[in-house]
Design a protein around this motif. Structure first.
Motif, mmCIF file in Angstrom:
data_model
loop_
_atom_site.group_PDB
_atom_site.id
_atom_site.type_symbol
_atom_site.label_atom_id
_atom_site.label_comp_id
_atom_site.label_asym_id
_atom_site.label_seq_id
_atom_site.Cartn_x
_atom_site.Cartn_y
_atom_site.Cartn_z
ATOM 1 N N LYS A 61 0.995 -1.048 -0.211
ATOM 2 C CA LYS A 61 -0.027 0.163 0.127
ATOM 3 C C LYS A 61 0.976 0.917 0.394
ATOM 4 O O LYS A 61 0.575 2.496 -0.697
ATOM 5 C CB LYS A 61 -0.922 0.045 0.867
ATOM 6 C CG LYS A 61 -2.198 -1.323 1.090
ATOM 7 C CD LYS A 61 -2.442 -1.026 2.459
ATOM 8 C CE LYS A 61 -4.456 -2.068 2.267
ATOM 9 N NZ LYS A 61 -5.083 -2.487 3.436
ATOM 10 N N ARG A 65 1.113 3.937 -3.173
ATOM 11 C CA ARG A 65 0.828 5.508 -2.733
ATOM 12 C C ARG A 65 1.610 6.421 -3.537
ATOM 13 O O ARG A 65 1.516 7.322 -3.717
ATOM 14 C CB ARG A 65 0.441 5.392 -1.969
ATOM 15 C CG ARG A 65 -0.645 6.803 -1.581
ATOM 16 C CD ARG A 65 -0.492 6.892 0.279
ATOM 17 N NE ARG A 65 0.544 7.517 0.748
ATOM 18 C CZ ARG A 65 1.086 6.338 2.432
ATOM 19 N NH1 ARG A 65 0.422 4.924 2.378
ATOM 20 N NH2 ARG A 65 2.293 6.257 2.739
ATOM 21 N N THR A 69 2.452 8.950 -6.954
ATOM 22 C CA THR A 69 1.758 10.560 -6.437
ATOM 23 C C THR A 69 3.082 11.097 -6.512
ATOM 24 O O THR A 69 3.236 11.715 -7.572
ATOM 25 C CB THR A 69 1.828 10.716 -3.988
ATOM 26 O OG1 THR A 69 1.042 10.254 -3.586
ATOM 27 C CG2 THR A 69 2.280 11.875 -4.372
ATOM 28 N N ASP A 84 4.960 11.850 0.449
ATOM 29 C CA ASP A 84 4.457 10.739 -0.729
ATOM 30 C C ASP A 84 5.774 11.138 -2.047
ATOM 31 O O ASP A 84 6.306 10.213 -2.050
ATOM 32 C CB ASP A 84 3.490 10.134 -1.063
ATOM 33 C CG ASP A 84 2.445 9.314 -0.041
ATOM 34 O OD1 ASP A 84 3.344 9.078 0.600
ATOM 35 O OD2 ASP A 84 1.192 9.553 -0.157
#
Length: 278
Positions: A61, A65, A69, A84
């Motif tokens: 995850k 992410r 990003t 991120d």
């Protein structure tokens, strides 16, 4: 390579990859003590694909992410201030040192650096460096305070682990503590930082692992390599969860003592002629 050798080394790789005790050093030492030969740097690099697959799964995850990003941020300036997006760059830039040094010193890493005198010495020497970092580091900075300077410093620390016995996770954790990062923050970035370098190293070494061996080395079959890598993945996944919980509540001194004890044992075995340094 025998099946026992492949299974044992796969388990050792999974157990030691994420602990600050040097997985490559342990594979070298285990091979010398129990099998009287060297499985080789390529074997180490390929089995690390298993442990990095464990990282990809455990942090799936977070990785998705950060990657998403970062890609969006290339075109959309509004997301560039996010952690991120910056973490994507921190991992990319931090991976450069080990890539450069790995290419420049490829032959030395596969031959000279695997001498057990060097492995044992670095285990002990960097144990004291880790102890100093644990004692001196204030641990006041979290992931939100992470900066590019931290990524570069920890990237160079990771590059030192090209020498068996230094430890990739040990080097990055040490650097993180010296930068006053918390142990948990340093460990999390260390996991992410390892992905590009270890995956590329493993892929590049795939061909070499089955190449004709030099005297004193062992060559695995394709099936043995698959089993060893799968074992490294399974054991490594469990080791990730354990280490993250451990560093959040405990010091790293237990690993310091272990490194000194193991390094001393290897030196004693070398001095008595029980094992060969090469």
């Amino acid at each position: 390579m025998t099946w026992v050798e492949a299974i044992v080394l796969g388990i050792v790789q999974g157990l030691t990859e994420f602990l600050p005790i040097s997985s490559s050093g342990h594979l070298r030492i285990t091979s010398a003590i129990f099998f009287e030969r060297d499985a080789g740097a390529s074997f180490t690099a390929v089995t690390q694909l298993g442990t990095e697959a464990a990282v990809l799964l455990y942090f799936a995850k977070d990785i998705w992410r950060i990657t998403r990003t970062w890609v969006v941020g290339i075109w959309d300036r509004s997301v560039r201030s996010s952690l991120d997006y910056r973490m994507g760059w921190y991992v990319i830039v931090g991976s450069i040192p080990i890539g450069v040094f790995g290419l420049l010193f490829k032959d030395q890493i596969r031959e000279t650096a695997r001498n057990l005198w060097l492995v044992a010495s670095t285990l002990i020497l960097f144990a004291f460096v880790l102890a100093f970092a644990e004692y001196w580091g204030r641990q006041t900075r979290t992931l939100e305070n992470f900066r590019m300077r931290d990524g570069v410093v920890m990237g160079f620390a990771q590059a030192m682990a090209l020498i068996p016995g230094v430890s990739r996770s040990g080097g990055t954790l040490t650097a993180g503590l010296l930068l006053n990062l918390t142990r948990a923050t340093a460990a999390r970035y260390s996991f992410l930082l390892a992905i590009p370098a270890v995956v590329m190293s493993g892929i590049v070494s795939l061909g070499d692992v089955f190449a004709p061996a030099a005297p004193g080395t062992s060559v695995p079959s394709g099936a043995q390599m698959i089993v060893a890598t799968a074992l490294a993945f399974a054991v490594g996944y469990a080791a990730i969860a354990w280490l993250l919980r451990y560093v959040a509540h405990h010091t790293l001194y237990i690993f310091v003592l272990y490194r000194v004890a193991l390094g001393t044992l290897v030196l004693a075995l070398l001095l008595t002629g029980t094992i060969s340094a090469t």
